[in-house]
Design a protein around this motif. Sequence first.
Motif, PDB file in Angstrom:
ATOM      1  N   GLU A  33       0.928  -1.364  -0.221  1.00 24.74           N
ATOM      2  CA  GLU A  33       0.068   0.047  -0.137  1.00 24.74           C
ATOM      3  C   GLU A  33       0.774   1.311   0.037  1.00 24.74           C
ATOM      4  O   GLU A  33       1.763   1.175   0.516  1.00 24.74           O
ATOM      5  N   ALA A  34       0.311   2.271  -0.416  1.00 26.14           N
ATOM      6  CA  ALA A  34       1.134   3.550  -0.434  1.00 26.14           C
ATOM      7  C   ALA A  34       0.540   4.513   0.562  1.00 26.14           C
ATOM      8  O   ALA A  34      -0.676   4.227   1.075  1.00 26.14           O
ATOM      9  N   VAL A  35       1.055   5.552   1.097  1.00 26.25           N
ATOM     10  CA  VAL A  35       0.832   6.031   1.887  1.00 26.25           C
ATOM     11  C   VAL A  35       0.119   7.519   1.396  1.00 26.25           C
ATOM     12  O   VAL A  35       0.466   7.884   0.254  1.00 26.25           O
ATOM     13  N   TRP A  36      -1.075   8.149   1.987  1.00 26.96           N
ATOM     14  CA  TRP A  36      -1.831   9.215   1.219  1.00 26.96           C
ATOM     15  C   TRP A  36      -2.168  10.293   2.215  1.00 26.96           C
ATOM     16  O   TRP A  36      -2.730   9.683   3.341  1.00 26.96           O
ATOM     17  N   VAL A  37      -2.117  11.570   1.913  1.00 27.64           N
ATOM     18  CA  VAL A  37      -2.563  12.581   2.829  1.00 27.64           C
ATOM     19  C   VAL A  37      -3.545  13.185   2.584  1.00 27.64           C
ATOM     20  O   VAL A  37      -3.601  13.693   1.362  1.00 27.64           O
ATOM     21  N   ASP A  38      -4.708  13.306   3.268  1.00 23.11           N
ATOM     22  CA  ASP A  38      -5.922  14.064   2.733  1.00 23.11           C
ATOM     23  C   ASP A  38      -5.657  15.555   3.430  1.00 23.11           C
ATOM     24  O   ASP A  38      -5.860  15.885   4.312  1.00 23.11           O
ATOM     25  N   GLU A  39      -5.121  16.221   2.248  1.00 21.15           N
ATOM     26  CA  GLU A  39      -4.723  17.842   2.577  1.00 21.15           C
ATOM     27  C   GLU A  39      -6.065  18.518   2.976  1.00 21.15           C
ATOM     28  O   GLU A  39      -5.853  19.503   3.756  1.00 21.15           O
ATOM     29  N   ALA A  40      -7.213  18.151   2.697  1.00 15.87           N
ATOM     30  CA  ALA A  40      -8.324  18.974   3.056  1.00 15.87           C
ATOM     31  C   ALA A  40      -8.514  18.887   4.433  1.00 15.87           C
ATOM     32  O   ALA A  40      -8.927  19.721   5.345  1.00 15.87           O
ATOM     33  N   VAL A  41      -8.187  17.733   5.106  1.00 13.84           N
ATOM     34  CA  VAL A  41      -8.195  17.572   6.639  1.00 13.84           C
ATOM     35  C   VAL A  41      -7.144  17.870   7.359  1.00 13.84           C
ATOM     36  O   VAL A  41      -7.271  18.246   8.505  1.00 13.84           O
ATOM     37  N   CYS A  85      -0.847  11.478  14.229  1.00 14.37           N
ATOM     38  CA  CYS A  85      -1.305  12.639  13.512  1.00 14.37           C
ATOM     39  C   CYS A  85      -2.836  12.771  14.215  1.00 14.37           C
ATOM     40  O   CYS A  85      -3.462  11.950  14.634  1.00 14.37           O
ATOM     41  N   PRO A  86      -3.157  14.136  14.678  1.00 16.43           N
ATOM     42  CA  PRO A  86      -4.155  14.406  15.649  1.00 16.43           C
ATOM     43  C   PRO A  86      -5.609  14.559  15.065  1.00 16.43           C
ATOM     44  O   PRO A  86      -6.527  14.318  15.363  1.00 16.43           O
ATOM     45  N   VAL A  87      -5.491  14.495  13.595  1.00 16.67           N
ATOM     46  CA  VAL A  87      -6.791  14.595  12.869  1.00 16.67           C
ATOM     47  C   VAL A  87      -6.890  13.217  11.956  1.00 16.67           C
ATOM     48  O   VAL A  87      -7.879  13.335  11.134  1.00 16.67           O
ATOM     49  N   ASP A  88      -6.023  12.377  11.926  1.00 19.38           N
ATOM     50  CA  ASP A  88      -6.227  11.160  11.043  1.00 19.38           C
ATOM     51  C   ASP A  88      -6.551  11.597   9.695  1.00 19.38           C
ATOM     52  O   ASP A  88      -7.333  11.005   9.111  1.00 19.38           O
ATOM     53  N   CYS A  89      -5.463  12.237   9.118  1.00 18.50           N
ATOM     54  CA  CYS A  89      -5.665  12.629   7.704  1.00 18.50           C
ATOM     55  C   CYS A  89      -4.781  11.568   6.855  1.00 18.50           C
ATOM     56  O   CYS A  89      -4.589  11.879   5.648  1.00 18.50           O
ATOM     57  N   ILE A  90      -3.956  10.718   7.551  1.00 17.43           N
ATOM     58  CA  ILE A  90      -2.962   9.903   6.811  1.00 17.43           C
ATOM     59  C   ILE A  90      -3.503   8.634   6.739  1.00 17.43           C
ATOM     60  O   ILE A  90      -3.870   8.127   7.509  1.00 17.43           O
ATOM     61  N   HIS A  91      -3.593   8.100   5.286  1.00 13.50           N
ATOM     62  CA  HIS A  91      -4.383   6.874   5.323  1.00 13.50           C
ATOM     63  C   HIS A  91      -3.055   6.030   4.298  1.00 13.50           C
ATOM     64  O   HIS A  91      -2.552   6.375   3.419  1.00 13.50           O
ATOM     65  N   TRP A  92      -3.207   4.702   4.531  1.00 11.95           N
ATOM     66  CA  TRP A  92      -2.846   3.777   3.554  1.00 11.95           C
ATOM     67  C   TRP A  92      -3.661   3.416   2.486  1.00 11.95           C
ATOM     68  O   TRP A  92      -4.972   3.137   2.876  1.00 11.95           O
ATOM     69  N   VAL A  93      -3.237   3.477   1.280  1.00 13.57           N
ATOM     70  CA  VAL A  93      -4.433   3.213   0.103  1.00 13.57           C
ATOM     71  C   VAL A  93      -3.689   2.282  -0.933  1.00 13.57           C
ATOM     72  O   VAL A  93      -2.316   2.335  -0.983  1.00 13.57           O
ATOM     73  N   SER A  94      -4.180   1.753  -1.834  1.00 12.67           N
ATOM     74  CA  SER A  94      -3.437   1.035  -2.938  1.00 12.67           C
ATOM     75  C   SER A  94      -2.886   1.873  -3.815  1.00 12.67           C
ATOM     76  O   SER A  94      -3.339   3.019  -4.024  1.00 12.67           O
ATOM     77  N   TYR A  95      -1.740   1.610  -4.478  1.00  4.94           N
ATOM     78  CA  TYR A  95      -1.152   2.121  -5.668  1.00  4.94           C
ATOM     79  C   TYR A  95      -2.199   2.592  -6.356  1.00  4.94           C
ATOM     80  O   TYR A  95      -1.719   3.743  -6.992  1.00  4.94           O
ATOM     81  N   GLU A  96      -2.883   1.683  -6.920  1.00  2.89           N
ATOM     82  CA  GLU A  96      -4.007   1.978  -8.014  1.00  2.89           C
ATOM     83  C   GLU A  96      -4.858   3.149  -7.839  1.00  2.89           C
ATOM     84  O   GLU A  96      -5.274   3.927  -8.654  1.00  2.89           O
ATOM     85  N   GLU A  97      -5.088   3.452  -6.415  1.00  5.63           N
ATOM     86  CA  GLU A  97      -5.951   4.799  -6.076  1.00  5.63           C
ATOM     87  C   GLU A  97      -5.282   5.965  -6.155  1.00  5.63           C
ATOM     88  O   GLU A  97      -5.871   7.019  -6.206  1.00  5.63           O
ATOM     89  N   LEU A  98      -3.962   5.947  -6.225  1.00  2.00           N
ATOM     90  CA  LEU A  98      -3.098   7.190  -6.114  1.00  2.00           C
ATOM     91  C   LEU A  98      -3.757   8.227  -6.956  1.00  2.00           C
ATOM     92  O   LEU A  98      -3.827   9.496  -6.805  1.00  2.00           O
ATOM     93  N   PRO A  99      -3.735   7.898  -8.501  1.00  3.90           N
ATOM     94  CA  PRO A  99      -3.889   8.944  -9.545  1.00  3.90           C
ATOM     95  C   PRO A  99      -5.173   9.490  -9.103  1.00  3.90           C
ATOM     96  O   PRO A  99      -5.616  10.663  -9.404  1.00  3.90           O
ATOM     97  N   GLU A 100      -6.217   8.789  -8.965  1.00  7.09           N
ATOM     98  CA  GLU A 100      -7.629   9.321  -8.726  1.00  7.09           C
ATOM     99  C   GLU A 100      -7.709  10.236  -7.470  1.00  7.09           C
ATOM    100  O   GLU A 100      -8.157  11.202  -7.598  1.00  7.09           O
ATOM    101  N   LEU A 101      -6.958   9.861  -6.313  1.00  2.55           N
ATOM    102  CA  LEU A 101      -6.889  10.605  -5.423  1.00  2.55           C
ATOM    103  C   LEU A 101      -6.092  11.886  -5.415  1.00  2.55           C
ATOM    104  O   LEU A 101      -6.574  12.983  -5.259  1.00  2.55           O
TER     105      LEU A 101
END
Length: 131
Positions: A33-41, A85-101
């Motif tokens: 899995e890849a690591v992803w940061v939800d920047e809006a959160v 992370c105090p707001v839980d904005c970092i997630h493990w996602v599949s590599y295939e999801e990265l372009p869409e995110l």
Amino acid sequence: MGIDPSVAFSAPAAPVTERSGLEPVLGGALRQEAVWVDEAVCIGCRYCAHVAGNTFVVEADWGRSRAIRQDGDSTETIQEAIDTCPVDCIHWVSYEELPELQEQTRHQELQPLGLPTPVRSRRTFPRREPH
């Protein structure tokens, strides 16, 4: 005399290996899995960048964390950064999801953090892609 910090940017984070065909982006059996940061959160606390500085950086224009290297730190170190992370904005996602995110993030309305009045009410320039 101290250690020159620029060495961290010229040294490889992981040994270069020959492709095995099992890499996640090639559909291999060893799906990772890849690591992803939800920047809006993200609130720009910088904890993740302090814990896993080879993986996360606080983006200068918006003041939010961003994953800049998937192989920058060990899985355990990245998980420790996620756990801090105090707001839980970092997630493990599949590599295939990265372009869409990444595409979704380009269209999010964000305001820079830490400024009393917003300079921009919306992201008006393309995001810099990681190299």
